[in-house]
Design an enzyme around this catalytic site. Sequence first.
Site, PDB file in Angstrom:
ATOM      1  CG  ASN A  38      42.983  28.564  25.137  1.00 15.32           C
ATOM      2  OD1 ASN A  38      42.144  27.712  25.393  1.00 15.32           O
ATOM      3  ND2 ASN A  38      43.614  29.236  26.073  1.00 15.32           N
ATOM      4  CG  ASP A  70      41.742  26.577  28.056  1.00 11.04           C
ATOM      5  OD1 ASP A  70      42.520  25.645  27.804  1.00 11.04           O
ATOM      6  OD2 ASP A  70      42.085  27.644  28.611  1.00 11.04           O
ATOM      7  CG  HIS A  71      35.961  28.412  25.676  1.00 11.51           C
ATOM      8  ND1 HIS A  71      36.458  28.580  26.931  1.00 11.51           N
ATOM      9  CD2 HIS A  71      35.603  29.641  25.239  1.00 11.51           C
ATOM     10  CE1 HIS A  71      36.407  29.858  27.259  1.00 11.51           C
ATOM     11  NE2 HIS A  71      35.894  30.525  26.238  1.00 11.51           N
ATOM     12  NE  ARG A  99      24.390  16.929  29.526  1.00 12.34           N
ATOM     13  CZ  ARG A  99      23.543  16.523  28.577  1.00 12.34           C
ATOM     14  NH1 ARG A  99      23.740  15.379  27.958  1.00 12.34           N
ATOM     15  NH2 ARG A  99      22.508  17.258  28.252  1.00 12.34           N
ATOM     16  CG  HIS A 121      44.612  28.509  31.967  1.00 13.55           C
ATOM     17  ND1 HIS A 121      44.075  29.752  32.183  1.00 13.55           N
ATOM     18  CD2 HIS A 121      45.304  28.203  33.097  1.00 13.55           C
ATOM     19  CE1 HIS A 121      44.422  30.182  33.390  1.00 13.55           C
ATOM     20  NE2 HIS A 121      45.158  29.251  33.971  1.00 13.55           N
ATOM     21  NE  ARG A 148      40.672  29.040  35.824  1.00 14.23           N
ATOM     22  CZ  ARG A 148      40.825  30.360  35.706  1.00 14.23           C
ATOM     23  NH1 ARG A 148      41.023  30.904  34.534  1.00 14.23           N
ATOM     24  NH2 ARG A 148      40.762  31.128  36.768  1.00 14.23           N
ATOM     25  NE  ARG A 195      37.166  28.092  36.185  1.00 12.34           N
ATOM     26  CZ  ARG A 195      37.174  29.422  36.266  1.00 12.34           C
ATOM     27  NH1 ARG A 195      36.852  30.160  35.228  1.00 12.34           N
ATOM     28  NH2 ARG A 195      37.517  30.035  37.383  1.00 12.34           N
ATOM     29  CG  HIS A 196      38.793  24.984  31.174  1.00 10.15           C
ATOM     30  ND1 HIS A 196      40.152  24.907  31.341  1.00 10.15           N
ATOM     31  CD2 HIS A 196      38.484  26.308  31.208  1.00 10.15           C
ATOM     32  CE1 HIS A 196      40.653  26.112  31.461  1.00 10.15           C
ATOM     33  NE2 HIS A 196      39.667  27.003  31.407  1.00 10.15           N
ATOM     34  CD  GLU A 232      46.801  30.464  28.395  1.00  9.94           C
ATOM     35  OE1 GLU A 232      45.825  30.438  29.171  1.00  9.94           O
ATOM     36  OE2 GLU A 232      46.754  30.969  27.282  1.00  9.94           O
ATOM     37  CB  THR A 242      38.532  34.389  30.924  1.00  6.31           C
ATOM     38  OG1 THR A 242      39.715  34.141  30.144  1.00  6.31           O
ATOM     39  CG2 THR A 242      38.133  35.847  30.741  1.00  6.31           C
ATOM     40  CB  THR A 243      43.577  35.137  32.186  1.00  4.68           C
ATOM     41  OG1 THR A 243      43.606  33.735  32.007  1.00  4.68           O
ATOM     42  CG2 THR A 243      44.808  35.601  32.921  1.00  4.68           C
ATOM     43  CD  GLU A 284      49.721  35.071  25.406  1.00  2.00           C
ATOM     44  OE1 GLU A 284      50.329  33.983  25.369  1.00  2.00           O
ATOM     45  OE2 GLU A 284      48.484  35.162  25.409  1.00  2.00           O
ATOM     46  CG  HIS A 322      42.553  37.732  27.278  1.00  2.00           C
ATOM     47  ND1 HIS A 322      41.287  38.216  27.377  1.00  2.00           N
ATOM     48  CD2 HIS A 322      42.664  36.741  28.195  1.00  2.00           C
ATOM     49  CE1 HIS A 322      40.653  37.554  28.328  1.00  2.00           C
ATOM     50  NE2 HIS A 322      41.455  36.646  28.832  1.00  2.00           N
ATOM     51  N   GLY A 323      41.050  38.035  23.887  1.00  4.06           N
ATOM     52  CA  GLY A 323      39.972  38.821  23.296  1.00  4.06           C
ATOM     53  C   GLY A 323      40.063  39.010  21.792  1.00  4.06           C
ATOM     54  N   GLY A 378      41.489  31.844  21.672  1.00  2.00           N
ATOM     55  CA  GLY A 378      40.635  30.730  22.070  1.00  2.00           C
ATOM     56  C   GLY A 378      39.163  30.983  21.831  1.00  2.00           C
ATOM     57  CG  HIS A 379      35.289  33.358  23.786  1.00  2.00           C
ATOM     58  ND1 HIS A 379      34.604  32.711  24.790  1.00  2.00           N
ATOM     59  CD2 HIS A 379      34.360  34.033  23.070  1.00  2.00           C
ATOM     60  CE1 HIS A 379      33.322  33.000  24.681  1.00  2.00           C
ATOM     61  NE2 HIS A 379      33.147  33.802  23.648  1.00  2.00           N
TER      62      HIS A 379
HETATM   63  N1  PXP Z   1      46.411  34.201  26.363  1.00  2.00           N
HETATM   64  C1  PXP Z   1      46.239  33.960  27.691  1.00  2.00           C
HETATM   65  C2  PXP Z   1      47.423  34.092  28.591  1.00  2.00           C
HETATM   66  C3  PXP Z   1      44.983  33.584  28.200  1.00  2.00           C
HETATM   67  O1  PXP Z   1      44.838  33.359  29.515  1.00  2.00           O
HETATM   68  C4  PXP Z   1      43.912  33.426  27.303  1.00  2.00           C
HETATM   69  C5  PXP Z   1      42.581  32.945  27.817  1.00  2.00           C
HETATM   70  O2  PXP Z   1      42.700  31.635  28.278  1.00  2.00           O
HETATM   71  C6  PXP Z   1      44.141  33.658  25.938  1.00  2.00           C
HETATM   72  C7  PXP Z   1      45.392  34.071  25.498  1.00  2.00           C
HETATM   73  C8  PXP Z   1      43.057  33.496  24.918  1.00  2.00           C
HETATM   74  O3  PXP Z   1      42.075  34.456  25.125  1.00  2.00           O
HETATM   75  P1  PXP Z   1      40.686  34.331  24.329  1.00  2.00           P
HETATM   76  O4  PXP Z   1      40.042  33.066  24.787  1.00  2.00           O
HETATM   77  O5  PXP Z   1      39.956  35.563  24.725  1.00  2.00           O
HETATM   78  O6  PXP Z   1      41.047  34.297  22.866  1.00  2.00           O
END
Ligand code: PXP
Length: 243
Positions: free
Chosen positions: A7, A9-10, A18, A43, A45, A49-50, A70, A100-101, A151, A190-191, A212-213
Site C-alpha cells: 500500500n 498511500d503514505h 507540499r 485507498h 478516500r 487526503r492522499h 480500497e 486510518t481505517t 480481507e 492492517h498494522g 503499507g505503513h
Molecule cells: N488493508 C486495509 C483494508 C487498509 O485500510 C489498510 C490501511 O490503509 C491496510 C490494509 C494497510 O495497513 P497498514 O498501513 O497498517 O499496513
Amino acid sequence: MTRLGVNVDHVATVRQARMIDVPDPVEAALLAEQAGADVITVHLREDRRHIQERDVARLRQRLTGALNLEMAGTLEMAGHALSLKPDDVCLVPERREELTTEGGLDVVSHGKQLEDVVSRLREAGIRVSLFVDPDVKQLEAGRELGADGVEIHTGAYCNAGGPRVAQELEAVQRAAAAAAGMGLEVHGGHGLDTGNVTPIAAIGEIVELNIGHSIVARAIMVGMLQAVKEMKALITAAGSPGR
Ligand code: PXP
C-alpha cells in the site's frame, strides 16, 4: 505462496504535504513491483487526503501486476471504480475524522447498501473483497452478499500485548479457516510489520497480505542515508569556501 500487496498511500501523504509532484506514489509502486510486490494497493478516500484519481489512472496504465483499490462501499465510489478499472476492490468503512481505517466493515448491518455496490463491481469483472474483523457473522454476511473474498483486519492482533497476542492470532486463524470453508478468498492486513507478520503469513488460508505503513516507514529510514549523501556531495562540490 502468499501474495504481498504493498500500500503506497503514505507516499502520496508526503506529496500532498507540499501539493507538488514528488514523491510520486506511482514511481514508488513501480519500485515495489521491482522488489517483488505482487499487488499494489491504494485507498482512494472520499476526502482525497492522499491518493488522487489521477494516481489510480496512472497506476492502471503502468503496473505490470495487479491493482487493488480500497474504497468506501458507496455507489459514488463504485462509479469511480468502474471508470478506473482496478483488478480488485476492497470495500472498507470510512470516517472522515479517522487517521486510518479503524475497524472492519459492518456487513451485517449495511448488507443492503453494499449488495448493489458489490454486484455492480462484479458485473464489470472486478473482484470484490470486504475488509472485516475476524468475526464469523461478518464473514457469513459477506458470503451472502456475493463477495469474492474478505480481507481480515489484523489490527487487533498487531496492537495486542501479552497473552492477548495469542488470542487475537487464534481469532484470525479461526476466521481465515471459516472464510475459506465458505468458499471466500482470504486476505489479511492492517498494522503488519516485520516483527508480527510471520504467524499471519503462516496461515494457510490467507493468500494475500496488504501492508503499507511499516513498509513506507522502513523505506524512509533505509533511504535517508542515500538522500543525505547525495545532497551533501552536491553542496561540497559547489566549492564555496564558506565563512
Ligand atoms: N488493508 C486495509 C483494508 C487498509 O485500510 C489498510 C490501511 O490503509 C491496510 C490494509 C494497510 O495497513 P497498514 O498501513 O497498517 O499496513
